[in-house]
Design an enzyme around this catalytic site. Sequence first.
Site, mmCIF file in Angstrom:
data_model
loop_
_atom_site.group_PDB
_atom_site.id
_atom_site.type_symbol
_atom_site.label_atom_id
_atom_site.label_comp_id
_atom_site.label_asym_id
_atom_site.label_seq_id
_atom_site.Cartn_x
_atom_site.Cartn_y
_atom_site.Cartn_z
ATOM 1 N N GLU A 292 0.121 -1.552 5.499
ATOM 2 C CA GLU A 292 1.167 -1.128 6.436
ATOM 3 C C GLU A 292 0.949 0.296 6.920
ATOM 4 O O GLU A 292 1.109 0.601 8.098
ATOM 5 C CB GLU A 292 2.540 -1.263 5.763
ATOM 6 C CG GLU A 292 3.731 -1.040 6.695
ATOM 7 C CD GLU A 292 4.217 0.400 6.756
ATOM 8 O OE1 GLU A 292 5.078 0.707 7.601
ATOM 9 O OE2 GLU A 292 3.731 1.242 5.954
ATOM 10 N N ASP B 213 0.821 -1.211 0.000
ATOM 11 C CA ASP B 213 0.000 0.000 0.000
ATOM 12 C C ASP B 213 0.853 1.257 0.000
ATOM 13 O O ASP B 213 2.063 1.215 0.255
ATOM 14 C CB ASP B 213 -0.940 0.004 1.210
ATOM 15 C CG ASP B 213 -0.193 -0.063 2.537
ATOM 16 O OD1 ASP B 213 0.812 -0.796 2.622
ATOM 17 O OD2 ASP B 213 -0.605 0.619 3.497
#
Length: 486
Positions: free
Chosen positions: A145, A78
């Site tokens: 994350e 991400d």
Amino acid sequence: MSTLSSLHPQGLWQHFETMCSIPHPSKHEQAMIDWVMGLAAEHQLEHFQDEVGNVIIKKPATAGMEDRQGVILQAHLDMVPQANNDTQHDFTKDPIRPYIDGEWVTAEGTTLGADNGIGGSSILAILTSNDIPHGPIEALFTIDEEAGMTGAFGLQAGVLEGKLLINTDSEQEGEVYMGCAGGGDTNVSFPLEYQATQSNQLAIELSVKGLKGGHSGCDIDTGRSNANKLLVRLLAAMQQQGIEPIICEIQGGSLRNAIPREASCKLVFNAAKHAELEQVIEAQTLEIVDEFGLVETALSITSQQVATPETSLNTSLSQQIVASLNACTNGVVSMSQTVTGVVETSLNLGVISQTESTIDAKILVRSLIDSSRLQVEASLASLFSLTNAEISHTGAYPGWKPEANSVMKNVVQQSYQELFGKRPNVMVIHAGLECGLFKSAYPEWDMASFGPTIKFPHSPDEKVEIAAVEKYWQLLLSVLKNIPTK
């Protein structure tokens, strides 16, 4: 405008250019997952998703390297979605628009996603290559994350076999990270009560814009200002002058792990105090520019009269919100006593948002020491308990304690020395790498983190140095070549 695929190493940049075309903000990584899994299938590599959604890909050793210890290459899928106020961008649908700007690669009006897209692209370049020598590889691509470390929290023991891990999520070439800060979220919620506005009241919208923002860990000691803190400072200064501004609407920042760049408030006040209010804004603006102007060169504080709404917050509640947020500590709390020049504990008032029933503040506390983080959280609880706010602490994650006898550290240092004629700096980073969480499921893992130079991550100014990507790539390949035998 040259394309990224014209840069070297070509395979890495080609993968990164494709990544930029695939929307992948935190919690919206499915298209990226599909692409990565597709690449693995295309190259006939074993691949699967674990229970939480992380992607694992396995590649056998190249000829002659079968006796090497297994290595886990790790990156997160991400990216942080941040855009300039004048940039219309839907991160769930629109591609990032990267471009070459001299010695750097950056993006048009948004975060670039070099954090951690360059690391992820380097892993994919290795997985899809035929001419890079390496021992057995397991690639671990974690999800979410940036917004909760969901993938790292959910990683289960027994899924991966290797004992050595290379985390690619560091952002300064020439440094190898062997430890990181832990962190936790503090959530403050003020239940709202409203009152009717009076006929003698005017309304203005007060805005703070143009700040640099940035990573709330790595950039917390750079002297950058926090738009939320500047906004409540202005409101508090009005209160201290007896103007009694009353909040109607307030908002600022969008992510607790990004230093907020913009904040605004619609407020009402006694019309007779209008001249005084403007004088306070002018005086405070001069003071703020004097304090932060060398760093915040585009800082803008503006006010404009708007239509007076029918309701505002209860006067006492508005005063409590302003006073408590103004008193809330922000920035560096302490420096490490054991690692020179490294921030030990900090916090970031990242988000102020409003619904019909609450005003919410989201704060991220980071620390190398869990006890220090807990003390800051206790201090915040004490502060906001003086109001009618509801306080909770969630999402705590551990730091990563450096290991004195690390095989990975020695291999990275040796490889760097061979390549560049000097040793890299061994560092501890004031940011939340996933390595600390990995230790819960895999306490035996020996880990190191390194990467290229990325400036201003988590902000639309994010950029990655082209030459540093080349050096990072050389180091990564050299480390794989120098991994010791089983």
